[in-house]
Design a protein around this motif. Sequence first.
Motif, PDB file in Angstrom:
ATOM      1  N   TYR A   1       0.783  -1.244  -0.009  1.00  0.00           N
ATOM      2  CA  TYR A   1       0.072  -0.027   0.070  1.00  0.00           C
ATOM      3  C   TYR A   1       0.816   1.278   0.086  1.00  0.00           C
ATOM      4  CZ  TYR A   1      -3.705   3.379   1.410  1.00  0.00           C
ATOM      5  OH  TYR A   1      -4.530   4.358   1.482  1.00  0.00           O
ATOM      6  N   TRP A   2       1.751   1.242   0.645  1.00  0.00           N
ATOM      7  CA  TRP A   2       2.793   2.510   0.981  1.00  0.00           C
ATOM      8  C   TRP A   2       3.406   2.525  -0.425  1.00  0.00           C
ATOM      9  CZ3 TRP A   2       8.553   1.651   2.520  1.00  0.00           C
ATOM     10  CH2 TRP A   2       8.980   2.935   2.604  1.00  0.00           C
ATOM     11  N   LEU A   3       4.074   1.497  -0.989  1.00  0.00           N
ATOM     12  CA  LEU A   3       4.747   1.650  -2.327  1.00  0.00           C
ATOM     13  C   LEU A   3       3.901   2.003  -3.311  1.00  0.00           C
ATOM     14  CD1 LEU A   3       7.189  -1.697  -2.204  1.00  0.00           C
ATOM     15  CD2 LEU A   3       7.710   0.798  -1.817  1.00  0.00           C
ATOM     16  N   GLY A   4       2.515   1.515  -3.445  1.00  0.00           N
ATOM     17  CA  GLY A   4       1.788   1.990  -4.496  1.00  0.00           C
ATOM     18  C   GLY A   4       1.369   3.402  -4.365  1.00  0.00           C
ATOM     19  N   GLY A   5       1.111   3.737  -3.171  1.00  0.00           N
ATOM     20  CA  GLY A   5       0.929   5.106  -2.959  1.00  0.00           C
ATOM     21  C   GLY A   5       1.645   6.043  -3.475  1.00  0.00           C
ATOM     22  N   SER A   6       3.166   5.683  -3.029  1.00  0.00           N
ATOM     23  CA  SER A   6       4.458   6.533  -3.328  1.00  0.00           C
ATOM     24  C   SER A   6       4.471   6.622  -4.832  1.00  0.00           C
ATOM     25  CB  SER A   6       5.379   6.101  -2.642  1.00  0.00           C
ATOM     26  OG  SER A   6       5.903   4.789  -2.979  1.00  0.00           O
ATOM     27  N   ILE A   7       4.260   5.505  -5.617  1.00  0.00           N
ATOM     28  CA  ILE A   7       4.415   5.274  -6.863  1.00  0.00           C
ATOM     29  C   ILE A   7       3.315   6.295  -7.657  1.00  0.00           C
ATOM     30  CG2 ILE A   7       4.496   3.971  -9.153  1.00  0.00           C
ATOM     31  CD1 ILE A   7       5.748   2.007  -7.230  1.00  0.00           C
ATOM     32  N   ILE A   8       2.261   6.137  -7.153  1.00  0.00           N
ATOM     33  CA  ILE A   8       1.383   7.172  -7.682  1.00  0.00           C
ATOM     34  C   ILE A   8       1.610   8.693  -7.876  1.00  0.00           C
ATOM     35  CG2 ILE A   8      -1.298   7.796  -7.622  1.00  0.00           C
ATOM     36  CD1 ILE A   8      -1.707   4.672  -7.189  1.00  0.00           C
ATOM     37  N   GLU A   9       1.794   8.886  -6.574  1.00  0.00           N
ATOM     38  CA  GLU A   9       2.410  10.261  -6.040  1.00  0.00           C
ATOM     39  C   GLU A   9       3.505  10.730  -6.973  1.00  0.00           C
ATOM     40  OE1 GLU A   9       1.085  12.633  -4.117  1.00  0.00           O
ATOM     41  OE2 GLU A   9      -0.876  11.294  -4.016  1.00  0.00           O
ATOM     42  N   LEU A  10       4.484   9.790  -7.247  1.00  0.00           N
ATOM     43  CA  LEU A  10       5.588  10.125  -8.081  1.00  0.00           C
ATOM     44  C   LEU A  10       5.062  10.275  -9.560  1.00  0.00           C
ATOM     45  CD1 LEU A  10       8.880  10.386  -8.218  1.00  0.00           C
ATOM     46  CD2 LEU A  10       8.826   8.107  -8.823  1.00  0.00           C
ATOM     47  N   ILE A  11       4.217   9.697 -10.187  1.00  0.00           N
ATOM     48  CA  ILE A  11       3.826   9.809 -11.378  1.00  0.00           C
ATOM     49  C   ILE A  11       3.000  11.150 -11.495  1.00  0.00           C
ATOM     50  CG2 ILE A  11       1.867   8.960 -13.007  1.00  0.00           C
ATOM     51  CD1 ILE A  11       2.954   6.099 -11.968  1.00  0.00           C
ATOM     52  N   LYS A  12       2.118  11.428 -10.562  1.00  0.00           N
ATOM     53  CA  LYS A  12       1.281  12.803 -10.357  1.00  0.00           C
ATOM     54  C   LYS A  12       2.518  13.932 -10.545  1.00  0.00           C
ATOM     55  CE  LYS A  12      -3.021  11.158  -7.862  1.00  0.00           C
ATOM     56  NZ  LYS A  12      -3.583  11.202  -6.948  1.00  0.00           N
ATOM     57  N   GLU A  13       3.391  13.848  -9.693  1.00  0.00           N
ATOM     58  CA  GLU A  13       4.406  14.983  -9.668  1.00  0.00           C
ATOM     59  C   GLU A  13       5.172  15.261 -11.221  1.00  0.00           C
ATOM     60  OE1 GLU A  13       6.775  14.343  -6.430  1.00  0.00           O
ATOM     61  OE2 GLU A  13       5.498  14.463  -4.865  1.00  0.00           O
ATOM     62  N   LYS A  14       5.243  14.124 -11.549  1.00  0.00           N
ATOM     63  CA  LYS A  14       6.039  14.259 -12.865  1.00  0.00           C
ATOM     64  C   LYS A  14       5.024  14.887 -13.882  1.00  0.00           C
ATOM     65  CE  LYS A  14       9.713  10.640 -12.474  1.00  0.00           C
ATOM     66  NZ  LYS A  14      10.052   9.198 -12.953  1.00  0.00           N
ATOM     67  N   LYS A  15       3.681  14.542 -13.750  1.00  0.00           N
ATOM     68  CA  LYS A  15       2.765  15.022 -14.788  1.00  0.00           C
ATOM     69  C   LYS A  15       2.690  16.415 -14.348  1.00  0.00           C
ATOM     70  CE  LYS A  15      -0.091  10.907 -15.903  1.00  0.00           C
ATOM     71  NZ  LYS A  15      -1.355  10.300 -15.526  1.00  0.00           N
ATOM     72  N   ALA A  16       2.592  16.793 -13.208  1.00  0.00           N
ATOM     73  CA  ALA A  16       2.549  18.244 -13.089  1.00  0.00           C
ATOM     74  C   ALA A  16       3.642  18.901 -13.572  1.00  0.00           C
ATOM     75  CB  ALA A  16       2.108  18.417 -11.585  1.00  0.00           C
ATOM     76  N   ALA A  17       4.777  18.440 -13.130  1.00  0.00           N
ATOM     77  CA  ALA A  17       6.035  19.184 -13.607  1.00  0.00           C
ATOM     78  C   ALA A  17       5.977  19.329 -14.997  1.00  0.00           C
ATOM     79  CB  ALA A  17       7.290  18.435 -12.957  1.00  0.00           C
ATOM     80  N   LYS A  18       5.727  18.236 -15.931  1.00  0.00           N
ATOM     81  CA  LYS A  18       5.550  18.346 -17.337  1.00  0.00           C
ATOM     82  C   LYS A  18       4.515  19.253 -17.555  1.00  0.00           C
ATOM     83  CE  LYS A  18       6.326  14.935 -20.499  1.00  0.00           C
ATOM     84  NZ  LYS A  18       5.872  13.587 -21.063  1.00  0.00           N
ATOM     85  N   LYS A  19       3.572  19.133 -17.185  1.00  0.00           N
ATOM     86  CA  LYS A  19       2.211  20.402 -17.372  1.00  0.00           C
ATOM     87  C   LYS A  19       2.916  21.691 -17.234  1.00  0.00           C
ATOM     88  CE  LYS A  19      -2.676  20.404 -17.517  1.00  0.00           C
ATOM     89  NZ  LYS A  19      -3.729  19.844 -16.907  1.00  0.00           N
ATOM     90  N   ALA A  20       3.556  21.950 -16.249  1.00  0.00           N
ATOM     91  CA  ALA A  20       4.082  23.397 -15.955  1.00  0.00           C
ATOM     92  C   ALA A  20       5.127  23.979 -16.628  1.00  0.00           C
ATOM     93  CB  ALA A  20       4.484  23.404 -14.351  1.00  0.00           C
ATOM     94  N   GLN A  21       5.764  22.660 -17.009  1.00  0.00           N
ATOM     95  CA  GLN A  21       7.031  23.146 -18.200  1.00  0.00           C
ATOM     96  C   GLN A  21       6.568  23.587 -19.282  1.00  0.00           C
ATOM     97  OE1 GLN A  21       9.741  20.146 -18.762  1.00  0.00           O
ATOM     98  NE2 GLN A  21      11.679  21.372 -18.281  1.00  0.00           N
ATOM     99  N   GLU A  22       5.490  23.023 -19.765  1.00  0.00           N
ATOM    100  CA  GLU A  22       4.794  23.230 -21.020  1.00  0.00           C
ATOM    101  C   GLU A  22       4.286  24.724 -21.208  1.00  0.00           C
ATOM    102  OE1 GLU A  22       1.844  20.230 -22.130  1.00  0.00           O
ATOM    103  OE2 GLU A  22       3.771  18.786 -22.462  1.00  0.00           O
TER     104      GLU A  22
END
Length: 56
Positions: free
Chosen positions: A34-55
Amino acid sequence: MFEFDQYLGFLVIMTVMVIGFWLMIFLLTFVIPYWLGGSIIELIKEKKAAKKAQEN
Protein backbone atom coordinates in the motif's frame (compact mmCIF):
# COMPACT_ATOMS: atom_id res chain seq x y z
CA MET A 1 8.93 -31.76 33.18
CA PHE A 2 8.15 -28.00 33.45
CA GLU A 3 7.54 -26.03 36.58
CA PHE A 4 4.78 -23.44 36.52
CA ASP A 5 7.05 -20.40 36.07
CA GLN A 6 8.88 -22.11 33.22
CA TYR A 7 5.54 -22.89 31.61
CA LEU A 8 4.48 -19.23 31.89
CA GLY A 9 7.79 -18.08 30.42
CA PHE A 10 7.35 -20.50 27.53
CA LEU A 11 3.83 -19.18 26.91
CA VAL A 12 5.04 -15.56 26.97
CA ILE A 13 7.83 -16.29 24.48
CA MET A 14 5.49 -18.23 22.19
CA THR A 15 2.92 -15.41 22.35
CA VAL A 16 5.52 -12.80 21.42
CA MET A 17 6.78 -14.96 18.56
CA VAL A 18 3.27 -15.56 17.19
CA ILE A 19 2.37 -11.85 17.43
CA GLY A 20 5.63 -10.99 15.66
CA PHE A 21 4.95 -13.55 12.94
CA TRP A 22 1.46 -12.25 12.20
CA LEU A 23 2.65 -8.63 12.34
CA MET A 24 5.33 -9.45 9.78
CA ILE A 25 2.78 -11.18 7.53
CA PHE A 26 0.43 -8.18 7.83
CA LEU A 27 3.21 -5.71 7.02
CA LEU A 28 4.50 -7.68 4.04
CA THR A 29 1.09 -8.34 2.50
CA PHE A 30 -0.78 -5.08 3.16
CA VAL A 31 1.13 -2.13 4.59
CA ILE A 32 4.29 -2.19 2.46
CA PRO A 33 2.52 -2.73 -0.90
CA TYR A 34 0.00 0.00 0.00
CA TRP A 35 2.82 2.38 0.91
CA LEU A 36 4.82 1.60 -2.24
CA GLY A 37 1.77 1.86 -4.50
CA GLY A 38 0.81 5.22 -3.03
CA SER A 39 4.31 6.60 -3.35
CA ILE A 40 4.56 5.46 -6.98
CA ILE A 41 1.20 7.08 -7.81
CA GLU A 42 2.29 10.32 -6.15
CA LEU A 43 5.58 10.26 -8.07
CA ILE A 44 3.69 9.86 -11.36
CA LYS A 45 1.35 12.74 -10.45
CA GLU A 46 4.31 14.98 -9.60
CA LYS A 47 6.02 14.18 -12.90
CA LYS A 48 2.82 14.93 -14.84
CA ALA A 49 2.37 18.22 -12.96
CA ALA A 50 6.00 19.21 -13.59
CA LYS A 51 5.67 18.37 -17.28
CA LYS A 52 2.43 20.36 -17.54
CA ALA A 53 4.01 23.35 -15.72
CA GLN A 54 7.02 23.21 -18.01
CA GLU A 55 4.82 23.30 -21.14
CA ASN A 56 2.99 26.42 -19.96
